[in-house]
Design an enzyme around this catalytic site. Structure first.
Site, PDB file in Angstrom:
ATOM      1  CB  SER A   1      50.169 -26.107 -20.852  1.00  0.00           C
ATOM      2  OG  SER A   1      48.894 -26.697 -20.684  1.00  0.00           O
ATOM      3  CB  CYS A   2      47.852 -26.692 -16.650  1.00  0.00           C
ATOM      4  SG  CYS A   2      47.059 -28.323 -16.682  1.00  0.00           S
TER       5      CYS A   2
END
Length: 281
Positions: A120-121
């Site tokens: 996700s990051c």
């Protein structure tokens, strides 16, 4: 398909509850190991653990190495393969070892951190323009009127049509590579946007001239996606969602055309509008 897992769920509609078969996008960890050094003194370094959707794992590993400035050309790679950790079967196809050729110098100090990349990051602790400058991130020269702006509308529809796994699961991001006429050349999917882009770059960087190509990604535009696009030498990055402030700053500094909020009838250009040709030009 290794990228899809069946599951039975309960669906609620108003006051009605009923079982339903469904499909999930698979998410699994993959470790990237680097083998380097002289023939008689080979070393191994674990450089990343990333949550990804299985498939195109070698491309993912190569794309990561390109994006981090560890390799610049596939000719520097001697071999790439799956390996096991102490023979435990559960790690098969979850560890990829990339062996670079003995003459390739690897900056050990630059690998001292054990990267951890989430789906996700992106890569934690890596988001700084100063680090990219030290890695030799290239400035991409701006060739004016490179593509007609109508091509940007065209590629949005093509990406959705081609994104097969998402149609089954609703849980995958896509990255598509397009030429300046809006024809799709390649598509990769993953639970993480940055993984999908790494797969795309790993598959295309040594096979295609990327200096006039376009990447379109689902979701938002992060610093990491701009970094990967720049390191691959691709001049235009487009997303369905919004960019972060740091993504725009990085794109501006290194000459990338950055486009966000792509819809059927409008999009925003944040940097590098000179590459777009409009009908009245």
């Amino acid at each position: 398909m290794h990228s899809i897992s069946p599951i039975q769920i309960h669906k609620i509609s108003g006051d009605i509850v009923f079982p339903k078969d469904d499909l999930l996008a698979v998410e699994d960890p993959m470790e990237i190991r680097l083998g380097f050094g002289e023939i008689n003194n080979r070393k191994q370094k674990s450089i990343a653990v990333t949550m990804r959707t299985p498939g195109h794992d070698f491309e993912l590993a190569l794309g990561f190495l390109y994006s981090e400035g560890i390799i610049q050309d596939q000719s520097q790679v001697h071999s790439i393969k799956y390996c096991t950790d102490l023979g435990r079967q559960e790690t098969i196809e979850n560890i990829v070892r990339v062996e670079v050729k003995p003459e390739i110098e690897v900056n050990i100090s630059g690998l001292e951190r054990n990267f951890y990349a989430t789906s996700s990051c992106g890569i934690c602790g890596k988001a700084s323009i100063e680090v990219l400058e030290k890695l030799g991130c290239p400035y991409i020269p701006i060739h004016k009127n490179l593509i007609n702006h109508q091509i940007i509308y065209k590629i949005a529809n093509l990406l959705q049509e081609q994104q097969r796994v998402f149609q089954y699961t609703g849980g995958l991001h896509a990255a598509g590579l397009f030429d300046k006429n809006g024809e799709i050349l390649m598509l990769r999917e993953d639970v993480g946007r940055h993984n999908a882009v790494d797969k795309l770059i790993g598959a295309s960087r040594n096979n295609l001239d990327l200096s006039d190509k376009i990447i379109l990604v689902s979701g938002r535009l992060s610093f990491e996606l701009v970094q990967k696009t720049l390191m691959a030498g691709i001049p235009i990055l487009v997303a369905i969602g919004a960019p972060s402030s740091l993504a725009v700053e990085l794109a501006q500094k290194f000459g990338l055309t950055l486009i966000g909020f792509l819809k059927k009838e409008h999009f925003n250009v944040y940097t590098g509008i000179e590459r777009l040709r409009f009908s009245n030009d």
